[in-house]
Design a protein around this motif. Structure first.
Motif, PDB file in Angstrom:
ATOM      1  N   ASP A 230     -13.903  21.179  -3.346  1.00  0.00           N
ATOM      2  CA  ASP A 230     -13.857  19.883  -2.682  1.00  0.00           C
ATOM      3  C   ASP A 230     -13.730  20.108  -1.188  1.00  0.00           C
ATOM      4  O   ASP A 230     -13.779  21.244  -0.705  1.00  0.00           O
ATOM      5  CB  ASP A 230     -12.701  19.019  -3.220  1.00  0.00           C
ATOM      6  N   LYS A 253     -11.246  17.459  -6.207  1.00  0.00           N
ATOM      7  CA  LYS A 253     -10.471  16.262  -5.901  1.00  0.00           C
ATOM      8  C   LYS A 253     -11.215  15.335  -4.944  1.00  0.00           C
ATOM      9  O   LYS A 253     -10.639  14.766  -4.026  1.00  0.00           O
ATOM     10  CB  LYS A 253      -9.100  16.647  -5.335  1.00  0.00           C
ATOM     11  N   GLU A 255     -12.656  11.930  -3.904  1.00  0.00           N
ATOM     12  CA  GLU A 255     -12.428  10.530  -4.265  1.00  0.00           C
ATOM     13  C   GLU A 255     -13.737   9.888  -4.676  1.00  0.00           C
ATOM     14  O   GLU A 255     -13.798   9.118  -5.631  1.00  0.00           O
ATOM     15  CB  GLU A 255     -11.821   9.771  -3.087  1.00  0.00           C
ATOM     16  N   THR A 256     -14.793  10.242  -3.955  1.00  0.00           N
ATOM     17  CA  THR A 256     -16.125   9.708  -4.247  1.00  0.00           C
ATOM     18  C   THR A 256     -17.173  10.776  -3.969  1.00  0.00           C
ATOM     19  O   THR A 256     -17.070  11.519  -2.998  1.00  0.00           O
ATOM     20  CB  THR A 256     -16.429   8.471  -3.374  1.00  0.00           C
ATOM     21  N   TYR A 270     -21.377  15.260 -13.773  1.00  0.00           N
ATOM     22  CA  TYR A 270     -20.086  15.125 -13.073  1.00  0.00           C
ATOM     23  C   TYR A 270     -18.999  15.034 -14.130  1.00  0.00           C
ATOM     24  O   TYR A 270     -19.002  14.125 -14.964  1.00  0.00           O
ATOM     25  CB  TYR A 270     -20.105  13.875 -12.188  1.00  0.00           C
ATOM     26  N   TRP A 273     -13.451  13.927 -12.885  1.00  0.00           N
ATOM     27  CA  TRP A 273     -12.990  13.378 -11.617  1.00  0.00           C
ATOM     28  C   TRP A 273     -11.575  12.845 -11.805  1.00  0.00           C
ATOM     29  O   TRP A 273     -11.141  12.543 -12.916  1.00  0.00           O
ATOM     30  CB  TRP A 273     -13.941  12.295 -11.118  1.00  0.00           C
ATOM     31  N   GLN A 274     -10.837  12.694 -10.714  1.00  0.00           N
ATOM     32  CA  GLN A 274      -9.408  12.401 -10.843  1.00  0.00           C
ATOM     33  C   GLN A 274      -8.989  11.048 -10.289  1.00  0.00           C
ATOM     34  O   GLN A 274      -7.807  10.699 -10.353  1.00  0.00           O
ATOM     35  CB  GLN A 274      -8.596  13.509 -10.147  1.00  0.00           C
ATOM     36  N   PRO A 279     -16.014   6.821  -8.481  1.00  0.00           N
ATOM     37  CA  PRO A 279     -16.122   8.280  -8.469  1.00  0.00           C
ATOM     38  C   PRO A 279     -17.520   8.774  -8.126  1.00  0.00           C
ATOM     39  O   PRO A 279     -17.675   9.851  -7.554  1.00  0.00           O
ATOM     40  CB  PRO A 279     -15.741   8.675  -9.895  1.00  0.00           C
ATOM     41  N   CYS A 295     -14.942  12.386 -18.529  1.00  0.00           N
ATOM     42  CA  CYS A 295     -13.670  12.240 -17.833  1.00  0.00           C
ATOM     43  C   CYS A 295     -12.578  11.723 -18.764  1.00  0.00           C
ATOM     44  O   CYS A 295     -12.791  10.776 -19.508  1.00  0.00           O
ATOM     45  CB  CYS A 295     -13.812  11.282 -16.656  1.00  0.00           C
TER      46      CYS A 295
END
Length: 498
Positions: A230, A253, A255-256, A270, A273-274, A279, A295
């Protein structure tokens, strides 16, 4: 004894016939490795060396399919074969992490020796190198590959760059350090990265705009994979590239992730994602055909496919994985979804938890008129950490029942893993058969088995199954499933029967 050309050509034909040239070249790679191992044993015992008398093109076909290091080991034992490594059109050094720890220096040495001694007239169709991010060795590899990019014909080149700490032992400090080392590598070897077509990175925390700079250096890049990478916590990844065909992002990590301008992108994956909010944002991706999303983390928010795919109505293959957790896709009205699912042909819904009412998935069938195959896997994967932590938070998705009279004319195949003889499954299959008027095949499999789940949670793994076993049960279920349809009469297979 020496042969003249005619006798030699005749001898080559005899040997090729003896080994079965077509069959030998089609053998699986692991079998070919065993064959070569047997031949090396014969050489050591001074037995007849018949393989080395095969024609060069057949030998190269075999050697290129066992990995470059195995090919070199084989060729060293015969003077007849020692020239072949310089003639390979595929150079692949792809060791396991354990072997790479023991032989990492060999990768740089072999790469340099092969690329510096080969004929520039022989095209390298595939170059794949896996190596650790050790600056001195990286520099050697990068310089060798960079020189080959300039002086030789090289169709495709791939770097898979490992870090000495794996993701479970990596701290933020490690990730920052690895990113710095990689940035230095790119800066010091511009020719290598300018011609690179595939790149795998892991365990790196870049600075803002670092990834954009890397992409600007890798002008030919067609495949990019990030694992635990990231640009900082809650960073926004902005991706633009003229040649990228496939992008894979796992953990990290961000965000988008914004796919701003990727005119050739066809496949996007993908996973994990968190953060809940947006996302993934799809911008200009006119060729995107396969989208994979997985996810377990979303807690209170669900994604709307109509918004996610608003700029990507070209998706024909959709894979969604739920990790035996909460359903994070919001069922939507078919009229809203239909414009973005107009080209959808294949849907795979993976790891739905076993208590979930699967009838919510019917909204996809109603919104995708050209859907041909639907696969659903129902499986409580208990060994996953997330599954153990969030059992109390799992709730069924809220959905409005679909129109009981809608018809779908293109679905040909329905596959379900984890089928049980209960109303949840029987009612669902009956509804699908009733709606899909041209369905040809229904394949029903029992629960999947995970050895780790079995070891950690034997009481769950041994939960009684209601999967049918007797011919009477099978006939009764087939009758129940097809009774509501006046038109469709698919073949129903019970695939897990011994």
């Amino acid at each position: 004894m020496k042969f003249n050309r005619g006798r030699r050509r005749s001898r080559d034909s005899e040997i090729a016939a003896c080994y079965g040239e077509e069959r030998l070249s089609e053998l699986p790679s692991d079998v070919v490795v065993k064959v070569l191992g047997t031949v090396k044993t014969q050489w050591k015992s001074n037995a007849e060396d018949r393989l080395s008398e095969l024609p060069n093109d057949l030998l190269l076909n075999i050697l290129e399919r066992v990995g470059t290091l195995d090919a070199i080991r084989t060729c060293i034992l015969s003077k007849r074969l020692q020239e072949l490594p310089t003639m390979l059109s595929q150079i692949v050094i792809d060791l396991s992490p354990r072997d790479l720890f023991e032989m990492d220096g060999v990768v740089a040495e072999v790469t340099d020796k092969i690329l510096s001694t080969r004929s520039p007239h022989i095209t390298v169709h595939k170059l794949k190198l896996k190596f650790f991010l050790v600056p001195s060795r990286c520099l050697s590899i990068g310089k060798s590959v960079g020189l080959a990019m300039v002086t030789q014909k090289l169709d495709a080149a791939e770097f898979e760059i490992m870090t000495q700490k794996d993701f479970s032992h990596c701290t933020d400090a490690h990730r920052l350090l690895y990113a710095k080392k990689f940035n230095d590598f790119v800066r010091d070897c511009p020719d290598a990265f300018a011609g690179l077509t595939r790149l795998h990175l892991r365990n790196m925390r870049f600075g803002k705009s670092d990834i954009s700079n890397i992409l600007s250096h890798c002008k030919r890049l067609e495949f990019l994979s990030f694992f635990e990478c990231d640009e900082g916590v809650r960073s926004v990844l902005h991706v633009e590239h003229a040649q990228l065909v496939e992008l894979v992002i796992i953990f990290g990590k961000f965000e988008t992730v914004e796919l701003a301008c990727l005119p050739k992108l066809q496949r996007m994956s993908y996973r994990d994602w968190q953060y809940d909010d947006n996302p993934l944002v799809l911008g200009f991706v006119p060729q995107l055909s396969k989208l994979s999303l997985a996810c377990p983390y979303l807690s209170g928010k669900t994604l709307n496919l109509s918004k996610l795919l608003a700029n990507a109505p070209t998706v024909s293959d959709l894979y969604l994985e739920f990790r035996s957790e909460k359903i994070w896709i919001q069922p939507e009205c078919p009229k809203v979804l239909a414009p973005v699912l107009a080209k959808l042909r294949f849907v795979n819904l993976d790891h739905l938890r076993e208590e979930c009412d699967i009838s919510w998935t019917l909204f996809l069938l109603g919104a995708a008129p050209y859907l041909e195959e639907l696969c659903i896997t129902v499986w409580d994967h208990k060994c996953r950490i997330e599954s153990q932590k969030s059992v109390s938070k799992k709730t069924d998705v809220k959905w409005e029942p679909s129109d009981p009279h809608f018809k779908q004319k293109n679905l040909a195949r329905l596959t379900i893993y984890g089928f049980q003889s209960d109303d949840n499954f029987i009612g669902y299959i009956r509804r699908v058969i009733q709606a899909a008027v041209n369905i040809r095949e229904v394949s029903l499999h029992s629960r999947k088995v995970c050895p780790l789940c079995f070891e950690k949670f034997p009481q769950v793994a041994l939960r009684p199954s209601s999967y049918p076993r007797t011919s009477e049960e099978l006939d009764l279920l087939r009758e129940k499933m097809t009774a509501a349809s006046a038109t469709a009469s698919p073949v129903i297979h019970f695939r897990s029967l011994g």
